[in-house]
Motif scaffolding. Sequence first.
Motif, short mmCIF file in Angstrom:
data_model
loop_
_atom_site.label_atom_id
_atom_site.label_comp_id
_atom_site.label_asym_id
_atom_site.label_seq_id
_atom_site.Cartn_x
_atom_site.Cartn_y
_atom_site.Cartn_z
N THR A 63 2.46 -84.08 46.19
CA THR A 63 1.53 -84.15 45.06
C THR A 63 1.14 -85.61 44.83
O THR A 63 1.94 -86.51 45.04
N SER A 65 0.11 -86.38 41.83
CA SER A 65 0.26 -86.46 40.38
C SER A 65 1.29 -87.51 39.98
O SER A 65 2.27 -87.75 40.68
N THR A 66 1.05 -88.12 38.83
CA THR A 66 2.04 -89.03 38.25
C THR A 66 2.77 -88.37 37.08
O THR A 66 3.63 -88.99 36.47
N ASN A 67 2.43 -87.13 36.82
CA ASN A 67 3.08 -86.36 35.75
C ASN A 67 4.52 -86.04 36.17
O ASN A 67 4.74 -85.38 37.18
N ILE A 70 5.27 -82.38 37.00
CA ILE A 70 4.72 -81.92 38.28
C ILE A 70 5.58 -82.46 39.43
O ILE A 70 5.92 -81.72 40.37
N ILE A 71 5.97 -83.71 39.35
CA ILE A 71 6.81 -84.33 40.38
C ILE A 71 8.15 -83.59 40.47
O ILE A 71 8.63 -83.28 41.56
#
Length: 162
Positions: A63, A65-67, A70-71
């Motif tokens: 991913t 994503s930096t969320n 989510i990680i």
Amino acid sequence: MSKTLELTRENAIAAYDQADKKFRTTLEILFGKDIFLKDVTQRLISFDAVCKEMGKSRMEYETASTNPDIISGMALAKWLLIVTAFNKSTAEVVNWFNSSQWKYVPWMVSNKAAPSGWSLRVVAGRLTRTDACARQHFLKKEHFEFAMTVPEFKEIFLTYFV
């Protein structure tokens, strides 16, 4: 006219076991040496190796994503694939109705002295219930212990948990 040939890993290994040295070399060139390693701890030494073993693409588990949620979710998906790959190498399946079957799961314990505030421990049990995601349970203690020695696997687990 071309034909596609299908060969199971089991049949390839059977052919390899019966082959002379010259034909073994040919099979290794065609399929790669790692396919003929019977010990799962020799084959599953990285997440890429796990993906190859399970017929998955690493990109399915990445991913941008930096969320953090989510990680963490992607790390859980990776960890579940790792556990599944190790368990697939055994003749057993996790049976939650069998209180005689041992199951091994990583467990985090709060620890003020640890850099992250957590310490990793193994929990072994023969219970017919679990306090952790059922699919996180290894069927063989040595597989769990080995997985925790592979830095990439341990980092994946800690990314999911912490």
